[in-house]
Enzyme design. Structure first.
Site: not given
Length: 1429
Positions: A638-640, A642-643
């Protein structure tokens, strides 16, 4: 129809003998001319009936008749004038007039129909063949004319007739011998025309509909049956042009098949025309299509059929809709044609890449879709096609088959996702059909279950079959039986492979000694079992360990990776590639944890992420499809940040493999981000204002290296995302996911890199591993169905399954499985259930299930007993129940006894009672039960006049007869008689089961319990005797069981009787064969000595008889002292038994008479036994005297052994032997000493004489001096003292004539002393010994018997003493060696002698007496002088 009526005539022509293989005879030529002439006449006759053709025809050229009629008449003139053979003539000459009629717009339906019939007749006469001139052009003319047939429609019926005849002619062209000359284009035209007729028939009559479809099937069969004959070839310029980056189109070189179809179908519904849509259109070269037909036309046809399946969803149903337009009818028709094509094309399809590609992709994609159709008919046809594909092309369809079973069969057959009962039943039928193919399950296991990238299809299918066979809270249905059939088909296949080629050796367990990349395990040769069997077993082991590792990882990622390192599946020092491959190829991982790991900012995790992305194949794949596949394997964090990291890795990999449209990887990254945002926007319910297509295109301006992406490309992406959501939260379930377009594309990519398909042979390489996985559920499923079934055919099916399971379990050494099977089967015999029936035998005879189960149990026990372990207990319980019912053959229990009786001597003692023959148990409803199988039946047949109500009915007789037949088929006795062939482990468990079943019951046991224990003991003895060569492994258990019986029995009974005599018989039978076990066998007989006194007394005589037989038969085999001690103890115990003593003494006589069987090992114990018989007063004194003779006679053995020892090793080395012989001699004389005190005079006196013989008859035995001194102290002096005491202390009634005994004893003393005087005089203690002799003589002289001295003794003692002194004097033993007072022997002698008889000294030593007197007088004189002085 026309062809059917003419077919017999055609056959008759073909069957006529030919004068020449290449030419037609003159007679046949004329006949053909007549036939064609008649056809011309028929066409002309029909034409004349029409007004248009009936009158004269006038024109500017003054033609009187129409050109069509003229051509027909011209032909009529020529046919009889032709001089050449028919095959040398151009067929166009006699075909063209008919073709002109068919093509004419002016002719009506009737005329066209007759012309078509004539053409059909000519074609079916086989005039056209490969040798015919210009046959190729002729066929092309026929096809062109018929496919372009024009006629006036006057009425619907005539139109249908013409259409039917068109179908007949076109099919006749394809079936003609010259059909191979047809071009690819013409074959396609024929197919197209027939399909148009099928379409048009939708609005016509039923007959035309059916015939048109039948013709299509026949066409497909004709065309594709030619495929195996087509040379293996690569079709140049023939294939699908792939779109670039998913957005390209294909250029068609010429008219496509579907376009050609459209141009000819002007009257058809345009919605049926399957137009090419770019990537699905097949292109071909015109020159190739003009060649003789082969692969090109087959590809066109097959592609069209696949497109026909695709068109079903988009087909519009208008007002002219007909039966073919309905959803079920169109796919059924297309699937049927495809099935025919595959059936006749067969394995040849694999040699033609384009055809194979259509099967792998287009066809299977449609099959996946129609497999989930709600129509059972479509599902059934789909499954039939897949079955044919598996049979012919499975080596090319590995992943497609996996997908079909995962997404279709397994989804439908287990009622998931709302499948109807009909769907379940059809899916199950299909699965069972597959299971009946012997290689199916093996190949599924080897290729899919043992592949880390594939699902466990074999396990899932086996589990499905097992579960589907269980009737849960419902009666048994056809589906349950169907699933059972499939399960049993799999098991039978395994059993047959064992029969075909038994496994030579058990496969070694797989073990990973060191780390090797598990995703790179390869096989050197996929066709050689020596290579691929270890390979797939290794892969399966890796797969199992990865699953365990996944379970650990889901609980704790760190510990999960450590576990895999410990099992050598990951390296000791983790590297990114190995972890990435673990995430990529391991099923069952928690996708949330995987996503968190991949999105982590740690350097190692970032490296793993890039390696993970590198495992995907995005070649020629749409961006949205690639992104879907990538995000299916884990949950996007969900973290940007990580995305971003995840999408960067994805974009880099995608651009690396599909750079066609995108300018760089940044463009891929930005577009991927945009797609994720669009996906969220479109499918998140919280977003109210949805992004439009224009918004999406505007958001992605200038991202492609500063330029815009093609609008069409972005529009396709937008539509794809809107219609089909990208799931960023993937389903954790791994079972039977639905097939979607992206997954299919991925499957096609994987199939190109998948390991080769392993084809199984007829050997059982992997059956053990497979069966270990399915055995438990299989046994349970068969058992449940067997329990619920009511029909005998179902019973037999289950029994076949049970036997197959038993065979596999035995051959693969799966003992636990076989035990489970036996336990399950025994429950169905009803023999273990408490009997509630009044007559259990009748109930058993009426229960077919119980009888079949019983036969099966004992069949398994006889065939596969080597591998039964704990199951023997259940089998024994069944046998015991049959025994209680009196249904066992007598041979089962009496085998051991009968065999041993044959070896025994007849006429000795009483025969033993057979516990079976006397075990008539009282039943509730039967008066008295006879033992044995026939006895039970004969009891039923006997009619008691006093009890007429017991007369059996016919039903009872039949039930009993069935029961007896069942027991006979069981061959129960073979289990025990053939136990000598059982493997050691099984034999041990069988013996333990018998012991367990026959253990003595605590507390008060009923007669029935005792009878059971007796029967079990008989079985145990039978098994023991039948396994004499392996008695070592059985003996301990047998001994402990018998010992337990002996120690717990206090009263005589059948059980202890069987135990004792069974033990004796075991010893009798086994002693000659097992010398190393002789001591243990004989030691076991000590149990007989421990019998309770009441028990021992009851069986004393019989025991003695058996011991006697044992001794007489095996005396030479008994060598140990312990063994002989046991035997003689048993014999000795009989000495005081009036009935048994004679038999016991007879056995002792056998051992000791003439010393034949005497040996150092048994000398002492035999002497002791003889002494006890000598002392026994239960028989006449003569036997005691004979026993004494045996004792005294044994002295010769001692002499012999001493001589042998001296000769064998010399005097010096024989010292130890002499010592042993001396000890035996001492025990002998000690035994005789005891008998010397017997109350019976003759026995007592004979014992003294025997003692004397033994004391004086050992000259050859070197008895040591010390031993002689012991003998005097312990034997001679003791017996004299004891006799003296008895004579004075007991009454004359008890000991008669003691005077004579004392005389004999005294003589013995004197004789032995004088006999040994030379030797004993040298010992230092001779003086003590001599004084002992003197003191006994003195006592005997003074003894008073009945108050007065005995005259004989008064005379005998001085005489014996005098003789003794004389001998001592003569031998120089008794002489005066010094002055008076210096020689103790001399002085002590005379001191005692003077007490006995003072005159003896002067008689023996007269000189010494006078000298002593002189010396005495001199001394007296000297004394007087001293006094006087």
């Amino acid at each position: 129809m026309g062809r059917l009526k003419m077919q017999p005539g055609i056959k008759a022509i073909e069957e006529e003998p030919e004068e020449n293989e290449d030419t037609i005879s003159e007679r046949d030529k004329a006949a053909l001319g007549c036939m064609i002439n008649s056809e011309i006449g028929a066409v002309l006759a029909v034409m004349r009936r029409n007004v248009r053709w009936g009158g004269r025809y006038m024109s500017g050229d003054d033609q009187l008749e129409h050109i069509l009629i003229q051509s027909l008449k011209r032909l009529r003139k020529q046919i009889f004038s032709w001089q050449h053979a028919w095959h040398t003539m151009n067929p166009a000459v006699y075909l063209q007039p008919f073709l002109d009629v068919i093509q004419s717009d002016e002719t009506g339906a009737v005329i066209t129909g007759v012309a078509l019939s004539s053409l059909y007749k000519i074609l079916t006469l086989d005039v056209l063949d490969l040798n015919t001139v210009n046959v190729e052009d002729a066929l092309h003319l026929v096809v062109d004319a018929v496919t372009s047939c024009r006629f006036e429609v006057t009425d619907p019926a005539s139109e249908e007739v013409v259409l039917m005849k068109i179908l007949q002619v076109l099919l006749a062209c394809m079936k003609s011998k010259a059909s191979v000359m047809l071009s690819n284009q013409h074959v396609c035209t024929i197919f197209n025309t027939c399909f148009r007729v099928v379409h048009q028939a939708g609005t016509k009559g039923e007959l035309l509909q059916r015939m048109s479809r039948h013709t299509m099937h026949e066409l497909v069969r004709c065309i594709f049956s030619h495929l195996p004959d087509v040379a293996k070839q690569e079709v140049g310029g023939f294939g699908v042009r792939q779109p670039e980056n998913g957005n390209g189109g294909s250029e068609v070189d010429s008219v496509s098949f579907s376009a050609q179809f459209a141009s000819n179908a002007t009257s058809m519904d345009e919605n049926l025309v399957v137009q090419g849509n770019g990537k699905d259109t097949v292109s071909y070269d015109l020159n190739l299509m003009a060649e003789p037909y082969g692969v090109p036309c087959m590809v066109q046809i097959f592609h069209f059929l696949c497109q026909l399946l695709n068109s079903v969803e988009h087909m519009a149903i208008g007002p002219r809709a007909n039966t073919i337009d309905f959803d079920e009818d169109v796919p059924l028709f297309a699937l049927g044609l495809i099935n025919s094509a595959i059936e006749f094309g067969g394995t040849a399809i694999r040699f033609h890449p384009r055809l194979l590609s259509l099967v792998q992709d287009d066809l299977f994609r449609n099959l996946m879709q129609f497999g989930l159709s709600p129509s059972p008919l479509i599902l059934s046809m789909t499954c039939s096609i897949v079955l044919n594909l598996y049979q012919h092309l499975r080596t090319e369809l590995k992943l497609q088959l996996e997908a079909f079973f995962s997404c279709v069969i397994l989804r439908l057959a287990q009622s998931r996702y709302g499948a109807s009962y009909q769907q379940q039943e059809v899916a199950m039928e299909a699965l069972v059909d597959f299971c009946r193919l012997k290689s199916f399950m093996v190949e599924m296991y080897a290729n899919l279950d043992c592949d880390i990238t594939c699902s466990n299809i074999f396990e899932d299918l086996a589990s499905l079959l097992s579960k589907s066979a269980f009737p849960v809270n419902c009666p048994l249905s056809a589906t349950h039986i169907l699933a059972l059939d499939g399960l049993i088909a799999v098991v039978k296949g395994m059993a047959e492979r064992i029969s075909n080629a038994p496994a030579s050796s058990e496969l070694a367990p797989v073990n990973l000694e060191e780390y090797t990349p598990f995703w790179m395990v390869k096989c050197d040769n996929y066709s050689d079992p020596d290579h691929w069997v270890p390979y797939v077993r290794r892969r399966k082991y890796i797969k199992k360990r990865l699953m365990i590792g996944a379970d650990h990882f889901n609980r704790d990622p760190k510990k999960g990776l450590e576990f895999l390192q410990g099992t050598h599946l990951l390296p000791g020092k983790l590297d990114p590639q190995s972890v990435a491959c673990f995430f990529r190829y391991t099923a069952g991982l928690d996708k949330n944890l995987v996503g968190d790991f991949l999105g982590n900012h740690d350097d190692f995790c970032v490296q793993v992420l890039h390696e993970f992305a590198g495992t995907f194949d995005f070649q020629d794949m749409n961006l949205d499809t690639a992104l879907r596949l990538f995000l299916e394997t884990f949950r996007l964090p969900g973290e940007s940040q990580k995305i971003q990291r995840v999408l960067e890795a994805f974009s880099e990999r995608y651009y690396e493999q599909s750079p066609q449209i995108l300018a760089n990887k940044d463009a891929a990254l930005l577009l991927s981000y945009s797609i994720i945002m669009l996906n969220t926007d479109q499918h998140n319910v919280q977003v109210k204002k949805k992004m439009t297509e224009e918004d999406f295109i505007r958001n992605n301006r200038h991202i492609n290296g500063g330029n815009d992406l093609p609008r069409e490309f972005l529009s396709e992406l937008y539509d794809s995302i809107c219609k089909n959501e990208i799931r960023t939260i993937p389903d954790q379930s791994v079972a039977f996911s639905e097939m979607n377009p992206s997954r299919w594309i991925d499957l096609m990519h994987k199939s190109k890199k998948s390991a080769p398909f392993i084809v199984s042979d007829s050997k059982s390489h992997l059956d053990r591993d497979m069966f270990a996985l399915m055995s438990g559920p299989t046994i349970a499923a068969i058992s449940v169905v067997f329990d619920h079934a009511e029909r005998e055919d179902v019973f037999q099916t289950c029994i076949d399954g049970f036997l197959a399971v038993a065979k596999i379990s035995a051959c693969h050494h799966l003992e636990d499985v076989l035990d489970d099977l036996v336990v399950s089967l025994c429950k169905f015999t009803t023999l273990l259930n408490p009997s509630s029936a009044e007559e259990p035998v009748l109930a058993f005879g009426d229960d077919a299930k119980a009888r079949m189960a019983t036969i099966t149990v004992f069949t398994i026990a006889n065939r596969y007993g080597d591998f039964i372990r704990a199951g023997w207990r259940n089998i024994l319980e069944c046998i015991l129940k049959l025994h209680k019912l009196g249904l066992l053959p007598a041979r089962v229990a009496s085998d051991a006894a009968d065999d041993s009786e044959l070896l025994s001597e007849p006429g000795h003692g009483k025969p033993l009672t057979n516990s079976l023959s006397n075990a008539h148990l009282q039943a509730v409803s039967t008066p008295r039960r006879s033992s044995g199988l026939m006895g039970r039946f004969s009891q039923l047949l006997s009619l008691d006049a006093e009890e007429p109500h017991l007369q059996p009915t016919e039903h009872q007789l039949a039930a009993h007869q069935r029961t007896l037949q069942t027991i006979q088929k069981c061959h129960i006795d073979s289990i025990f008689t053939e136990s000598k062939f059982l493997q050691a482990d099984s034999l041990i468990h069988l013996a333990r089961a018998i012991v367990w079943a026959g253990r003595p019951q605590k507390g008060n046991s009923s007669p029935e319990d005792e009878d059971t224990a007796v029967f079990c003991l008989e079985l145990l003895i039978a098994v023991t005797l039948n396994n004499r060569d392996r008695i070592v492994i059985l003996w301990q258990g047998v001994y402990e069981h018998i010992s337990n019986i002996v120690h717990t029995t206090v009263m005589p009974g059948a059980l202890v009787e069987k135990a004792v005599f069974g033990l004796l018989r075991i010893c009798q039978r086994l002693l000659p064969y097992k010398e190393n076990l002789a001591d243990d066998l004989l030691r076991s007989l000590q149990l007989v000595l421990k019998l309770d006194a009441r028990v021992a007394d009851a069986y004393c005589e019989q025991i003695t008889q058996e011991v006697s037989r044992l001794v007489k038969a095996n005396a030479s085999h008994i060598r140990s002292q312990m063994g002989w001690r046991t035997i003689t103890s048993l014999l000795s115990n009989t000495a005081r038994d009036p009935e048994a003593s004679e038999v016991g003494f007879d056995a002792l006589l056998f051992i000791m008479s003439e010393g034949i069987n005497l040996m150092p090992a048994n000398f002492t114990v035999c002497v002791d036994a003889a002494r006890q018989f000598a002392e026994s007063r239960v028989a006449h004194a003569d036997r005691s005297i004979r026993a004494l003779d045996l004792m005294s006679g044994s002295i010769s053995c001692l002499t012999q052994w001493a001589q042998e020892a001296r000769e064998a090793v010399g005097e010096a080395e024989a010292a130890k032997t002499y010592q042993d012989i001396g000890d035996m001699w001492l025990r002998l004389v000690q035994g005789l000493r005891k008998v010397c005190l017997d109350q019976r005079e003759d026995v007592r006196n004979h014992a003294l004489l025997s003692l004397e013989m033994c004391l004086t008859g050992v000259e050859q035995v070197n008895i040591q001096h010390g031993l002689w001194l012991q003998c005097f102290d312990m034997v001679i002096f003791t017996v004299l003292d004891d006799l003296l005491e008895i004579s004075q202390g007991h009454s004359q009634k008890d000991f008669r004539n003691m005077e004579g005994t004392l005389v004999l004893a005294l003589k013995l003393l004197s004789k032995v002393f004088l006999h040994l005087l030379p030797r004993l005089s040298q010992v230092t203690t001779f003086c003590k010994l001599w004084l002992g002799v003197l003191s006994r003589m003195e006592k005997y002289l003074k003894v008073k018997i009945r108050g007065k001295k005995n005259e004989k003794l008064q005379e005998l003692v001085p005489e014996l003493l005098k003789n003794t002194l004389i001998v001592m004097k003569n031998k120089g033993v008794l002489v005066q060696r010094s002055a008076l007072g210096g020689d103790s022997l001399w002085e002590l002698t005379w001191l005692h002698v003077n007490n006995i008889s003072p005159s003896i000294q002067s008689e023996v030593f007269p000189d010494q007496d006078s000298e002593q007197k002189q010396e005495l007088s001199d001394e007296n004189g000297a004394d007087a002088q001293e006094t006087t002085g």
